[in-house]
Design a protein around this motif. Structure first.
Motif, PDB file in Angstrom:
ATOM      1  N   PHE A 109      -9.910   8.998  -2.221  1.00 19.46           N
ATOM      2  CA  PHE A 109     -10.286   9.528  -0.400  1.00 19.46           C
ATOM      3  C   PHE A 109      -8.831  10.445  -0.204  1.00 19.46           C
ATOM      4  O   PHE A 109      -9.203   9.884   1.441  1.00 19.46           O
ATOM      5  N   ASN A 159      -5.353   8.794   4.041  1.00 18.61           N
ATOM      6  CA  ASN A 159      -7.037   8.728   3.976  1.00 18.61           C
ATOM      7  C   ASN A 159      -8.065   8.841   4.876  1.00 18.61           C
ATOM      8  O   ASN A 159      -8.362   8.417   5.790  1.00 18.61           O
ATOM      9  N   LEU A 208     -16.251  14.793   2.153  1.00 18.40           N
ATOM     10  CA  LEU A 208     -15.832  13.852   1.238  1.00 18.40           C
ATOM     11  C   LEU A 208     -16.004  15.045  -0.099  1.00 18.40           C
ATOM     12  O   LEU A 208     -16.157  15.249  -0.269  1.00 18.40           O
ATOM     13  N   PRO A 209     -15.276  13.726  -0.957  1.00 22.38           N
ATOM     14  CA  PRO A 209     -13.872  12.441  -0.695  1.00 22.38           C
ATOM     15  C   PRO A 209     -13.068  13.323  -0.128  1.00 22.38           C
ATOM     16  O   PRO A 209     -12.208  12.033   0.347  1.00 22.38           O
ATOM     17  N   ASP A 210     -11.900  14.150   0.594  1.00 20.48           N
ATOM     18  CA  ASP A 210     -11.103  14.551   0.448  1.00 20.48           C
ATOM     19  C   ASP A 210     -10.435  15.303   0.840  1.00 20.48           C
ATOM     20  O   ASP A 210      -9.436  16.537   1.064  1.00 20.48           O
TER      21      ASP A 210
END
Length: 307
Positions: free
Chosen positions: A102, A131, A159-161
């Motif tokens: 994340f 995060n 999401l996720p990053d």
């Protein structure tokens, strides 16, 4: 007189020597009497009722105690279950917020015109590697809206990053004199930010008297019409606009060296008159020699430049 045994028939009801209840006896004064029944002692009714009441109270107390114990055990079970769930959530959240899966790897930015991408990233405080679950979307939005150029900001997680930022900037429409400096101003003349060399946009200068209150509704309608090319000139041709009174504008067209005085009251009619005069002057080749063109009160006046 001796007791006489009477037998009606063999094996009958009054057979002598078989049932005591069939024997009659004559007592004192020759009066016959029936055999006496055994007398039982009378019960104390009040004591009986008291015993019943005490027994009922004991039963009720026992049932209430069992109910309370059951409720307490149920509460303890629920509390224990919630504790286990909460502990699991805490450990799960810690695991997610420490997971590299994340970690922010990209930030999507949309809607910016005046502000650059590095400027918005710096304002947001979102850094690559942090995060994404620990990014406070509300804090990022408040930091962005603290900039005078940003009217609103919407921040969301991808999401996720990823993190997406969409902003709505305030649109500069004029320059205005604010104190000792020139400022960018919006369509209503409200200052946005001071002019900067790194963010220079050429705009008309709006000149307002300190105590003058323009008719902003009519001014906004006129500006929209100029943007729609309903006038023979555009804002790129305008060097400055002076608000003479609530409904009167003086417009300086720098490239033509012409001054246009325009009455905003009933501006649609005056727009038609201005267009007719403008086209007539252009067709005769006299447009570049006009110093002032005035349209007001349903009429037009033309002042030629001195030769």
């Amino acid at each position: 007189m001796s007791v006489a045994a009477i037998r009606i028939r063999s094996g009958g009801w009054f057979s002598p020597g078989t049932r005591k209840s069939n024997t009659w006896s004559r007592q004192k004064h020759g009066t016959a009497s029936l055999p006496k029944r055994a007398v039982k002692p009378a019960r104390n009714k009040a004591a009986t009722r008291r015993q019943v009441r005490i027994g009922g109270l004991l039963v009720t107390l026992a049932l209430l105690t069992l109910r309370v114990l059951g409720w307490a055990l149920g509460v303890l079970s629920v509390v224990g279950l919630l504790g286990v769930i909460s502990l699991g959530l805490v450990y799960g959240y810690r695991g997610l917020t420490s997971s590299a899966h994340f970690a922010v790897s990209h930030v999507e930015i949309a809607g910016n015109k005046q502000l650059s991408v590095p400027e918005i990233l710096n304002l947001s405080g979102v850094a690559v590697g942090v995060n994404t679950l620990e990014v406070s979307l509300g804090d990022v939005s408040r930091r962005l809206q603290g900039n005078p150029w940003i009217e609103s900001a919407t921040v969301r997680r991808v999401l996720p990053d990823g993190v997406a930022i969409e902003i709505v900037e305030r649109e500069p429409f004029f320059w205005i004199q604010h104190g000792e400096a020139l400022y960018y101003a919006d369509r209503s003349g409200a200052p946005i930010a001071a002019l900067e060399l790194g963010r220079f946009v050429s705009l008309p200068l709006l000149l307002l008297e300190s105590e003058l209150d323009p008719n902003w509704r009519l001014l906004e309608e006129w500006m929209r019409a100029v943007e729609r090319l309903e006038f023979p000139f555009g804002f790129s041709d305008v060097a400055w606009i002076r608000v003479e009174d609530a409904n009167m504008l003086r417009i300086h067209l720098e490239d033509r060296g012409m001054m246009v005085d325009f009455d905003l009251s009933d501006w649609r009619v005056h727009r038609g008159i201005l267009g007719q005069v403008w086209e007539d002057l252009r067709s005769r080749g006299e447009l570049d020699s006009i110093e002032r063109l005035t349209v007001m009160s349903g009429k037009a006046w033309v002042l030629a430049q001195e030769s």
